[in-house]
Design an enzyme around this catalytic site. Structure first.
Site, PDB file in Angstrom:
ATOM      1  N   HIS A 165       0.846  -1.217   0.000  1.00 36.19           N
ATOM      2  CA  HIS A 165       0.000   0.000   0.000  1.00 36.19           C
ATOM      3  C   HIS A 165       0.870   1.252   0.000  1.00 36.19           C
ATOM      4  O   HIS A 165       0.719   2.159  -0.818  1.00 36.19           O
ATOM      5  CB  HIS A 165      -0.899  -0.023   1.241  1.00 36.19           C
ATOM      6  CG  HIS A 165      -1.728   1.214   1.414  1.00 36.19           C
ATOM      7  ND1 HIS A 165      -3.057   1.282   1.063  1.00 36.19           N
ATOM      8  CD2 HIS A 165      -1.400   2.434   1.898  1.00 36.19           C
ATOM      9  CE1 HIS A 165      -3.531   2.497   1.317  1.00 36.19           C
ATOM     10  NE2 HIS A 165      -2.534   3.214   1.832  1.00 36.19           N
ATOM     11  N   GLU A 166       1.833   1.312   0.930  1.00 38.69           N
ATOM     12  CA  GLU A 166       2.649   2.539   1.046  1.00 38.69           C
ATOM     13  C   GLU A 166       3.467   2.775  -0.218  1.00 38.69           C
ATOM     14  O   GLU A 166       3.622   3.915  -0.669  1.00 38.69           O
ATOM     15  CB  GLU A 166       3.560   2.452   2.268  1.00 38.69           C
ATOM     16  CG  GLU A 166       2.825   2.355   3.601  1.00 38.69           C
ATOM     17  CD  GLU A 166       1.768   3.438   3.781  1.00 38.69           C
ATOM     18  OE1 GLU A 166       0.761   3.160   4.463  1.00 38.69           O
ATOM     19  OE2 GLU A 166       1.920   4.547   3.231  1.00 38.69           O
TER      20      GLU A 166
ATOM     21  N   HIS B   2       1.658   4.723  -2.719  1.00 33.97           N
ATOM     22  CA  HIS B   2       1.814   6.176  -2.563  1.00 33.97           C
ATOM     23  C   HIS B   2       3.157   6.624  -3.110  1.00 33.97           C
ATOM     24  O   HIS B   2       3.241   7.632  -3.822  1.00 33.97           O
ATOM     25  CB  HIS B   2       1.742   6.559  -1.077  1.00 33.97           C
ATOM     26  CG  HIS B   2       0.389   6.398  -0.446  1.00 33.97           C
ATOM     27  ND1 HIS B   2      -0.773   6.848  -1.030  1.00 33.97           N
ATOM     28  CD2 HIS B   2       0.013   5.822   0.727  1.00 33.97           C
ATOM     29  CE1 HIS B   2      -1.804   6.562  -0.257  1.00 33.97           C
ATOM     30  NE2 HIS B   2      -1.360   5.940   0.813  1.00 33.97           N
TER      31      HIS B   2
END
Lengths: 503, 81
Positions: free
Chosen positions: A145-146, A149
């Site tokens: 997920h990170e 980003h």
């Protein structure tokens, strides 16, 4: 836009079951090179096996590399595009972690400096290869997920999506990622290019290579409280910042160059021998406030007075009202601007007006008149309280005496804010509110400068003028600040010279 | 602790407001100015959060929403500011 906020976000929206869902969001920033480098900052952790962590990070990046035209290379250097950091509480970016639970991690969209970096709350119970169902948080799920980003994706409200904000197991080794994420990442980097001339059985050539050997995993030890050696453990969360913590945003090596470039952050890894002469792990000269530390013991060798700055073509080290009179400071000079002046007057030497500043000081960083009508000068890591022209006894004192962290190199600006007449101190990306009665910065600070919308980081000065308005200065321009909207009056700064120096 | 079931469903206490600010549903600037918010503003922010999480956008801090506020998550905001 600041690191978290979109500059020109593009998002797909579609109806699902009648409810408008917000699909993948492309935040506008992207890496403009095909191979993105990454590096794990904490190469030795008390309660995590760095080798296993690096393997999991590899796998998480590889999942994105399998689904878009992007590849990754692990390096062991501060020049990495994506620096992966495990940290706790305040860790230098103005976005605090909160201990076990709730916030697990955060990351910054592609860009220079902190852009692309991914931070994980080291107080979580990270699972590296335990089976599903084990109590704790799978690092893989959060890392995928990170890194979304770090590649430019925002949050998606599609529940199954990797970019859904709330923690869930988004990928169980199936050979494809959720459609929403694939559309998102391919919307930025395009689909993965087929590579030919290789064994068709294999998926593709490896997409994440590493240039360092894996260190044998150190014996796992029970989690212990990490002691952050720092001069004075005042209990302020910031004080615990490890001197080697690369997110010490203010560790700078005193520079003798006059560069105004902002080279990429240079961080020397804790267990890596640092090149001789760098006694600070971090080197971020600010674009306009570069300190020259010439230490001369003999007055005879004192540097010649710097040439007088051109009042019509200069930034300001500090600007403030003292006894309701406007003072502008630059290098070793000051201008007093009287209200009815039609033109600026010749500058005076600061040392001819305020006695007791260090003989070899090159400039002041900021100055303001406090509510006790004392004049407070900030010079480097020290401050002076003047009673009119003379410093009070016992000064200078270190900035830490005000509760500011040891890692702060300077105060860029000191402001008595027109909205509430409270004192604010600004430095780099962060700011503090200062309690004049307690003579200490307030708890719940620092906060990120993005609060002062439009002002940006590393400002030169700020003050409240006679008109009761607040002004921020950076370079040769300034903004007037709209207190109620908490934002600058216009995106582009006004030129300072005509307005303040009557040029 | 208010997130753990205390308070009424219209009780937009500090922890709820901080959550909404932290993840982009309310402007952060109010932290500094301390400007009070209207109930409508708060209710709309909660609806926006609920919609993002695929919950019924009631605008109230009901059981499901309280559960959501406790759930581990990413620290980046959901809505660009």
């Amino acid at each position: 836009s600041n690191d978290f906020l979109a500059s020109n976000s593009l998002s797909g929206r579609y109806r699902n079951g009648g409810r408008r869902q917000r699909r993948f969001v492309i935040q506008g920033q992207k890496w403009d090179h095909h191979t993105v480098t990454w590096s794990l900052v904490n190469q030795s952790m008390t309660d995590l096996d760095a080798g296993q962590v690096r393997r999991v990070l590899h796998e998480a990046l590889d999942l994105w590399a399998q689904n878009a035209n992007i590849s990754f290379r692990e390096v062991y250097s501060s020049q990495a595009d994506i620096q992966v950091l495990f940290a706790r509480q305040f860790h230098g970016d103005g976005y605090r972690f909160d201990g076990p639970g709730k916030i697990l991690a955060h990351a910054f969209y592609p860009g220079s400096g902190i852009g692309g970096d991914a931070h994980f709350d080291e107080e979580e119970t990270w699972l590296l290869n335990e089976p599903l169902g084990t109590d704790g948080t799978r690092l893989f799920d959060v890392a995928v997920h990170e890194f979304g980003h770090s590649l430019g994706l925002g949050h998606s409200s599609v529940k199954e999506a990797i970019m859904f904000p709330w923690h869930h197991v988004s990928y169980r080794g199936k050979d494809s990622i959720p459609e929403d994420d694939r559309h998102g990442i391919q919307g930025i980097y395009g689909p993965k290019k087929k590579t030919y001339g290789h064994n068709p059985e294999r998926h593709t050539t490896p997409t994440t290579t590493t240039t360092t050997t894996t260190t044998p995993p150190p014996p796992r030890r029970p989690p212990t409280h990490r002691y952050y050696p720092s001069k004075n453990q005042t209990g302020h969360p910031w004080q615990g910042l490890h001197p080697n913590n690369p997110y010490n945003p203010y560790k700078t090596t005193p520079t003798s160059t006059t560069t105004t470039e902002i080279p990429r952050r240079r961080v020397y890894y804790p267990d890596k021998p640092r090149p001789v002469g760098t006694d600070h792990p971090q080197h971020i000269p600010t674009p306009t406030k570069v300190h020259h530390h010439h230490h001369h013991n003999h007055p005879a060798t004192r540097p010649p007075l710097p040439t007088r700055p051109n009042p019509c073509d200069t930034s300001y080290d500090a600007i403030t009202l003292i006894r309701n009179e406007l003072f502008i400071f630059k290098d070793r000079y000051l201008w007093r601007i009287f209200e009815n002046d039609l033109h600026h007057r010749p500058p005076a030497l600061i040392s001819d007006m305020f006695y007791g500043l260090p003989r070899d000081f090159e400039r002041i960083d900021s100055v303001y008149e406090n509510k006790h009508h004392k004049i407070v000068f900030f010079v480097g890591k020290q401050y002076y309280v003047f009673n009119s022209r003379h410093p009070e006894p016992g000064y200078p004192k270190p900035l830490t005496a005000l509760g500011l962290p040891e890692s702060i190199e300077r105060i860029d600006a000191a402001l008595v804010w027109s909205y509430n007449n409270r004192t604010y101190l600004y430095s780099g990306r962060l700011y503090w509110r200062f309690d004049e009665d307690a003579n200490h910065v307030e708890l719940d600070y620092p906060r990120d400068m993005s609060m002062w919308k439009g002002v940006g980081y590393n400002i030169d000065s700020a003050f409240q003028y006679r008109d009761g308005k607040t002004y921020f200065f950076k370079g040769k321009g300034y903004w007037r600040f709209n207190d109620l909207r908490m934002s600058v009056d216009q995106a582009d700064p006004h030129p300072s010279a005509p307005h303040w120096m009557k040029c | 602790d208010k997130l753990n079931g205390g308070g009424s469903s219209w009780d937009y206490d500090d922890s709820v407001q901080n959550y909404l600010m932290e993840f982009g549903y309310l402007p952060k600037s109010n932290i500094e100015t301390g400007n009070l918010r209207t109930m409508d503003q708060l209710s709309e922010a909660v609806k926006s959060l609920q919609a993002f999480a695929n919950l019924e956008p009631t605008g109230k801090i009901d059981g499901e929403t309280r559960e959501l506020l406790r759930r581990p998550r990413c620290g980046a905001p959901d809505l660009a500011g």
